[in-house]
Design a protein around this motif. Sequence first.
Motif, PDB file in Angstrom:
ATOM      1  N   PRO A  12       0.823  -1.214   0.000  1.00  0.00           N
ATOM      2  CA  PRO A  12       0.000   0.000   0.000  1.00  0.00           C
ATOM      3  C   PRO A  12       0.859   1.268   0.000  1.00  0.00           C
ATOM      4  N   THR A  13       0.451   2.204  -0.848  1.00  0.00           N
ATOM      5  CA  THR A  13       1.202   3.456  -0.978  1.00  0.00           C
ATOM      6  C   THR A  13       1.399   4.138   0.381  1.00  0.00           C
ATOM      7  N   GLU A  14       0.314   4.169   1.169  1.00  0.00           N
ATOM      8  CA  GLU A  14       0.408   4.882   2.458  1.00  0.00           C
ATOM      9  C   GLU A  14       1.480   4.238   3.327  1.00  0.00           C
ATOM     10  N   ARG A  15       1.569   2.905   3.236  1.00  0.00           N
ATOM     11  CA  ARG A  15       2.541   2.215   4.084  1.00  0.00           C
ATOM     12  C   ARG A  15       3.965   2.488   3.599  1.00  0.00           C
ATOM     13  N   ILE A  16       4.158   2.508   2.276  1.00  0.00           N
ATOM     14  CA  ILE A  16       5.489   2.809   1.751  1.00  0.00           C
ATOM     15  C   ILE A  16       5.920   4.181   2.246  1.00  0.00           C
ATOM     16  N   VAL A  17       4.995   5.121   2.164  1.00  0.00           N
ATOM     17  CA  VAL A  17       5.338   6.488   2.555  1.00  0.00           C
ATOM     18  C   VAL A  17       5.615   6.561   4.056  1.00  0.00           C
ATOM     19  N   ALA A  18       4.773   5.833   4.837  1.00  0.00           N
ATOM     20  CA  ALA A  18       4.934   5.906   6.289  1.00  0.00           C
ATOM     21  C   ALA A  18       6.273   5.346   6.751  1.00  0.00           C
ATOM     22  N   GLU A  19       6.786   4.357   6.020  1.00  0.00           N
ATOM     23  CA  GLU A  19       8.058   3.760   6.442  1.00  0.00           C
ATOM     24  C   GLU A  19       9.262   4.597   6.046  1.00  0.00           C
ATOM     25  N   GLY A  20       9.032   5.615   5.228  1.00  0.00           N
ATOM     26  CA  GLY A  20      10.128   6.421   4.690  1.00  0.00           C
ATOM     27  C   GLY A  20      11.056   6.952   5.778  1.00  0.00           C
ATOM     28  N   GLY A  21      12.346   6.873   5.528  1.00  0.00           N
ATOM     29  CA  GLY A  21      13.329   7.450   6.440  1.00  0.00           C
ATOM     30  C   GLY A  21      13.835   6.465   7.482  1.00  0.00           C
ATOM     31  N   HIS A  22      13.029   5.444   7.797  1.00  0.00           N
ATOM     32  CA  HIS A  22      13.447   4.546   8.867  1.00  0.00           C
ATOM     33  C   HIS A  22      14.340   3.428   8.374  1.00  0.00           C
ATOM     34  N   GLY A  23      15.474   3.275   9.033  1.00  0.00           N
ATOM     35  CA  GLY A  23      16.336   2.133   8.772  1.00  0.00           C
ATOM     36  C   GLY A  23      16.535   1.391  10.070  1.00  0.00           C
ATOM     37  N   GLU A  24      17.321   0.336  10.009  1.00  0.00           N
ATOM     38  CA  GLU A  24      17.572  -0.414  11.227  1.00  0.00           C
ATOM     39  C   GLU A  24      18.682   0.306  11.987  1.00  0.00           C
TER      40      GLU A  24
END
Length: 473
Positions: A12-24
Amino acid sequence: MTLAQRLFRTKPTERIVAEGGHGEGGELRRTMSLWQLTLFSVGATLGTGIFVILGQAVPKAGPAVVLAFVLAAITALFSALSYAELAGTIPVSGSSYSYAYATLGELVAWICGWCLMLEYAVSVAAVAVGWGEYLNSFLHALFGVTLPEAITRSPGQDGGIVNVAAIVIVLLATWLLLYGASESAMANAVFVLIKIVVLLFFCVVAFSAFQSGNFAPFAPMGVAGITAAASQVFFSYIGFDAASTAGEEAKNPKRDLPLAIIISLAIVTVVYVLVAAAAIGAMPWTDFNAESTEASLAHIADLAVGATWPGLIVSFGAVIAIASVVLTVIYGQTRILFAMSRDGLVPRVFQRVNPRRQVPIANTLIVAAFISVLAGLVPLGQLAEATSIGTLFAFAIVNVGVLVLRYRSPELPRSFRVPLFPATPVLGAILCAVVMAGLAGVTWVAFGLWMLLGLICYFLYGYGHSRLNGEVR
Ligand SMILES: NC(=[NH2+])NCCC[C@H](N)C(=O)O
């Protein structure tokens, strides 16, 4: 879940966007402004294409090579518009890989990411080889010495053993990238300004020796010559999409990514057409030699003035120009793998972010090692064509992605919309196919093998590790 459901599930697009910036282990930092993003794309685009490939394309089309640049620009423009729409809608770091995941499903996304490795990692290797040639021409003009061919050419080219020069530029760029994205963007901005100034200097020098007679006959090889040259110089436009790999480090990605993509393509097109016209005006097209990878623009500048200092300046510009391509494109590759790793399709090490530097360090080192081996050992003439075919495929997917997302999710907020929908993305995809069809048979075979390898990797790893496993959409 059936096999087909798994292969074509979308994220889902919203989920891709929401995860943006986060790495481990850490987050990427939003530092890049519109002009830095624009210069990033220009940095990734303007390089060997104009400094090296122009000289090889002229014998194909004659003076009409100028039109070939326009034709290639139009092809690029359609895809650039589609990139702009998707980058404004899904502003993350994975570029077309992420767009495909949101629209066409996991398998196509993987294939797209696999193609992007041709566009990024493999092309850097090709570009780094061109760097060695201009470095030599620069050293020769300045000190009258050149580095031995054994260390500036790839094995298989005359006298080459290991292309140490190409490895050196890859390592220098890596070192800068490990410092941080914003430091790299600053350095790139300086490099880009230098390369544009040097190319404008070239235009002034070459126009001072302008012979309008050089333009007659204008198209000695006819239309076929122009399209052949356009397929070849298409390589020089690859890179306008680089800003789309910086979505998670842009300050205002929704507004700035589409603008950066389109402005950079406009800048590059103007520079290319001017330089090509100036070069033909200064030297009869019959004097261009397709075989020679010699530093052609430097040679023309020297001829135009009848001295050797103009060539020195041009070679210096090329050394800087190509360095900035290497820098920005390695960056792009690391960020694409970062996004793929977050989705579980490549190992987790690629998404580990160093909390202090806010850079994916292990990722950058692995990418650099891979590119160094390629750049040092593989003769890269053909690899440039492999880059083009992979890129065109990814561009075609982006055009189709625009169509799919408009029909499937018309309500999504879009900061930029392609004009004349649906004609633009449809034409964009067709144009990509046409240019792909113009590439050589061996390139297609290489591409087929590369794809096969990609599918094997997907089924051995990504298929089982995808973060979407266990979820159906
Ligand atoms: N993904 C990329 N930007 N690859 C580099 C492309 C080569 C660049 N257009 C040049 O002419 O040197």
